[in-house]
Every structure is written in structure tokens, then in C-alpha cells.
Design a protein around this motif. Sequence first.
Motif, PDB file in Angstrom:
ATOM      1  N   TYR A  24       0.833  -1.208   0.000  1.00  0.00           N
ATOM      2  CA  TYR A  24       0.000   0.000   0.000  1.00  0.00           C
ATOM      3  C   TYR A  24       0.865   1.254   0.000  1.00  0.00           C
ATOM      4  CZ  TYR A  24      -3.426  -3.493   1.252  1.00  0.00           C
ATOM      5  OH  TYR A  24      -4.217  -4.622   1.249  1.00  0.00           O
ATOM      6  N   MET A  25       1.982   1.190   0.719  1.00  0.00           N
ATOM      7  CA  MET A  25       2.923   2.313   0.698  1.00  0.00           C
ATOM      8  C   MET A  25       3.502   2.484  -0.703  1.00  0.00           C
ATOM      9  SD  MET A  25       2.907   3.612   3.717  1.00  0.00           S
ATOM     10  CE  MET A  25       4.382   4.318   4.366  1.00  0.00           C
ATOM     11  N   ASP A  26       3.842   1.372  -1.365  1.00  0.00           N
ATOM     12  CA  ASP A  26       4.328   1.444  -2.744  1.00  0.00           C
ATOM     13  C   ASP A  26       3.251   1.998  -3.674  1.00  0.00           C
ATOM     14  OD1 ASP A  26       6.856   0.519  -2.191  1.00  0.00           O
ATOM     15  OD2 ASP A  26       6.383  -1.583  -2.671  1.00  0.00           O
ATOM     16  N   HIS A  27       2.011   1.640  -3.428  1.00  0.00           N
ATOM     17  CA  HIS A  27       0.916   2.154  -4.244  1.00  0.00           C
ATOM     18  C   HIS A  27       0.814   3.673  -4.106  1.00  0.00           C
ATOM     19  CE1 HIS A  27      -2.983   2.460  -6.213  1.00  0.00           C
ATOM     20  NE2 HIS A  27      -3.435   3.088  -5.142  1.00  0.00           N
ATOM     21  N   TYR A  28       0.911   4.185  -2.877  1.00  0.00           N
ATOM     22  CA  TYR A  28       0.819   5.624  -2.660  1.00  0.00           C
ATOM     23  C   TYR A  28       2.053   6.356  -3.181  1.00  0.00           C
ATOM     24  CZ  TYR A  28      -3.414   5.640   0.177  1.00  0.00           C
ATOM     25  OH  TYR A  28      -4.718   5.545   0.610  1.00  0.00           O
ATOM     26  N   LEU A  29       3.227   5.785  -2.945  1.00  0.00           N
ATOM     27  CA  LEU A  29       4.455   6.486  -3.316  1.00  0.00           C
ATOM     28  C   LEU A  29       4.802   6.350  -4.787  1.00  0.00           C
ATOM     29  CD1 LEU A  29       6.636   5.586  -0.202  1.00  0.00           C
ATOM     30  CD2 LEU A  29       5.480   7.742  -0.684  1.00  0.00           C
ATOM     31  N   ASN A  30       4.671   5.150  -5.347  1.00  0.00           N
ATOM     32  CA  ASN A  30       5.135   4.897  -6.710  1.00  0.00           C
ATOM     33  C   ASN A  30       4.015   4.634  -7.701  1.00  0.00           C
ATOM     34  OD1 ASN A  30       7.738   5.010  -5.628  1.00  0.00           O
ATOM     35  ND2 ASN A  30       7.704   2.831  -5.141  1.00  0.00           N
ATOM     36  N   GLY A  31       2.794   4.488  -7.219  1.00  0.00           N
ATOM     37  CA  GLY A  31       1.673   4.223  -8.106  1.00  0.00           C
ATOM     38  C   GLY A  31       1.607   2.796  -8.609  1.00  0.00           C
ATOM     39  N   THR A  32       2.233   1.869  -7.913  1.00  0.00           N
ATOM     40  CA  THR A  32       2.175   0.472  -8.336  1.00  0.00           C
ATOM     41  C   THR A  32       0.748  -0.053  -8.177  1.00  0.00           C
ATOM     42  OG1 THR A  32       2.823  -0.246  -6.125  1.00  0.00           O
ATOM     43  CG2 THR A  32       4.571  -0.017  -7.753  1.00  0.00           C
ATOM     44  N   PRO A  33       0.270  -0.812  -9.155  1.00  0.00           N
ATOM     45  CA  PRO A  33      -1.120  -1.296  -9.085  1.00  0.00           C
ATOM     46  C   PRO A  33      -1.284  -2.362  -8.000  1.00  0.00           C
ATOM     47  CG  PRO A  33      -0.017  -2.168 -11.028  1.00  0.00           C
ATOM     48  CD  PRO A  33       0.938  -1.205 -10.385  1.00  0.00           C
ATOM     49  N   LEU A  34      -2.491  -2.410  -7.464  1.00  0.00           N
ATOM     50  CA  LEU A  34      -2.825  -3.384  -6.425  1.00  0.00           C
ATOM     51  C   LEU A  34      -3.666  -4.498  -7.028  1.00  0.00           C
ATOM     52  CD1 LEU A  34      -3.871  -0.940  -3.573  1.00  0.00           C
ATOM     53  CD2 LEU A  34      -1.783  -2.282  -3.679  1.00  0.00           C
ATOM     54  N   ASP A  35      -3.567  -5.686  -6.419  1.00  0.00           N
ATOM     55  CA  ASP A  35      -4.437  -6.778  -6.847  1.00  0.00           C
ATOM     56  C   ASP A  35      -5.849  -6.534  -6.308  1.00  0.00           C
ATOM     57  OD1 ASP A  35      -3.724  -7.117  -4.221  1.00  0.00           O
ATOM     58  OD2 ASP A  35      -3.524  -9.292  -4.336  1.00  0.00           O
ATOM     59  N   GLU A  36      -6.773  -7.410  -6.626  1.00  0.00           N
ATOM     60  CA  GLU A  36      -8.173  -7.207  -6.259  1.00  0.00           C
ATOM     61  C   GLU A  36      -8.364  -7.153  -4.745  1.00  0.00           C
ATOM     62  OE1 GLU A  36     -12.348  -9.558  -7.004  1.00  0.00           O
ATOM     63  OE2 GLU A  36     -10.856  -9.556  -8.613  1.00  0.00           O
ATOM     64  N   GLU A  37      -7.682  -8.032  -4.036  1.00  0.00           N
ATOM     65  CA  GLU A  37      -7.770  -8.039  -2.572  1.00  0.00           C
ATOM     66  C   GLU A  37      -7.175  -6.759  -1.991  1.00  0.00           C
ATOM     67  OE1 GLU A  37      -5.754 -10.398   1.172  1.00  0.00           O
ATOM     68  OE2 GLU A  37      -5.933 -11.436  -0.752  1.00  0.00           O
ATOM     69  N   GLY A  38      -6.093  -6.279  -2.580  1.00  0.00           N
ATOM     70  CA  GLY A  38      -5.465  -5.045  -2.118  1.00  0.00           C
ATOM     71  C   GLY A  38      -6.361  -3.831  -2.296  1.00  0.00           C
ATOM     72  N   VAL A  39      -7.113  -3.798  -3.398  1.00  0.00           N
ATOM     73  CA  VAL A  39      -8.033  -2.685  -3.644  1.00  0.00           C
ATOM     74  C   VAL A  39      -9.147  -2.682  -2.599  1.00  0.00           C
ATOM     75  CG1 VAL A  39      -9.728  -1.773  -5.282  1.00  0.00           C
ATOM     76  CG2 VAL A  39      -7.516  -2.558  -6.107  1.00  0.00           C
ATOM     77  N   VAL A  40      -9.651  -3.856  -2.266  1.00  0.00           N
ATOM     78  CA  VAL A  40     -10.716  -3.960  -1.257  1.00  0.00           C
ATOM     79  C   VAL A  40     -10.196  -3.510   0.111  1.00  0.00           C
ATOM     80  CG1 VAL A  40     -12.197  -5.599  -0.024  1.00  0.00           C
ATOM     81  CG2 VAL A  40     -11.958  -5.766  -2.503  1.00  0.00           C
ATOM     82  N   MET A  41      -9.000  -3.947   0.464  1.00  0.00           N
ATOM     83  CA  MET A  41      -8.432  -3.558   1.765  1.00  0.00           C
ATOM     84  C   MET A  41      -8.134  -2.062   1.808  1.00  0.00           C
ATOM     85  SD  MET A  41      -8.496  -5.831   4.026  1.00  0.00           S
ATOM     86  CE  MET A  41      -7.506  -5.031   5.244  1.00  0.00           C
ATOM     87  N   LEU A  42      -7.637  -1.519   0.693  1.00  0.00           N
ATOM     88  CA  LEU A  42      -7.343  -0.089   0.657  1.00  0.00           C
ATOM     89  C   LEU A  42      -8.629   0.724   0.833  1.00  0.00           C
ATOM     90  CD1 LEU A  42      -5.104   1.989   0.340  1.00  0.00           C
ATOM     91  CD2 LEU A  42      -5.556   1.994  -2.113  1.00  0.00           C
TER      92      LEU A  42
END
Length: 175
Positions: A24-42
Motif C-alpha cells: 500500500y505504501m508502494d501504491h501511494y508512493l510509486n503508483g504500483t497497481p494493487l491486486d483485487e484483494e489489495g483494492v478492497v483492503m485499501l
Amino acid sequence: MAKSKSLARLKNRLQVEPDKLDKYMDHYLNGTPLDEEGVVMLERYRKAWSWLSMGRPYETILSMLMKDYRLQERQCRYIIAESVFLHGNVSQLDKAGKKVASAAFYRLIANMAMMNQEFDAATRAWEKADKLEGLLDEEDAGWDPEAFTKPGKFVFINNVNVLHQQLKKGMEDDE
């Protein structure tokens, strides 16, 4: 090295798994995409943090998360703790930000009261917003105190002819 140790200590204190929030930190900092479970948790993290930032009580947030996502209380407590780790501690928001948020809230209340034609309530809410933004503060008008701290310059001349010349010059300027 020190940052990684302090992050590990913080994660340990929050009882967060060491690598769980890294994606999630990588998603916020670098814009790396999340998997489906990661999107739900975010989404859950964002919802919990937004409720915290609105000032809702901790127990209310727990019950809302349990109801919305059909989770156990323990899981909801972890979600709240992890959202604080990801987004920051709400209790440490600066005073200016809270003032702006409160003023926006009062403006919203005023607009809703205007729609219901409750003009007195709208006026009171709008005045509270103006007061929070500092629009009703009186500006300093009048004498400048700094002007009185500077000494004046006086020149004494005991020659009468100089006085007569200055009086003539002053009268010419007036005419």
C-alpha cells in the motif's frame, strides 16, 4: 538503516505484520497497481481513516466496519490501526487544517439552512464560519504606535531674518 528500524518498531507497536502494508505504501508512493484483494483492503483503510478524521468515536467506527464488511471486531481493530499507520494520526492534525474543516462544515450547514428557508440559522452558521476564518477580526486602524517611538527633529534658529524668509515662502506656497 535507522528509518527501517523505526518503521519496524512502529509496525510492531501497532501489531502490524512487517511486510503487510508495504504494497500500500508502494501504491501511494510509486503508483504500483494493487491486486483485487489489495483494492478492497485499501477501500477499508480509507473508509476507517475518513471516519476517524471526521471525529467519529472509535466504537462507532468499529461497529460501522463490522456492519458494512461483515467482519469480526478484532479484524476491524486491525484495520483501524493499519489505516492510522498508512494515512497518519488524526489527533495530530494541525490547528489550521481543523479551522478550515470547521469553517467548511459551518458553510455547509448554512447552505442547507438556506435551502430550508431557515434564514436565522443560516446567518448564525455563516457568521461562525466567518469568525473561524478571521473575516470578522477588526483590522488595526488609527494611530501607528511606531510613529511615536521615533524622535522628532527640531532646529532652533535665533536669527529673525530666517524666520521672515520662511514665512514669506510659506505664504507664497499658499497663494
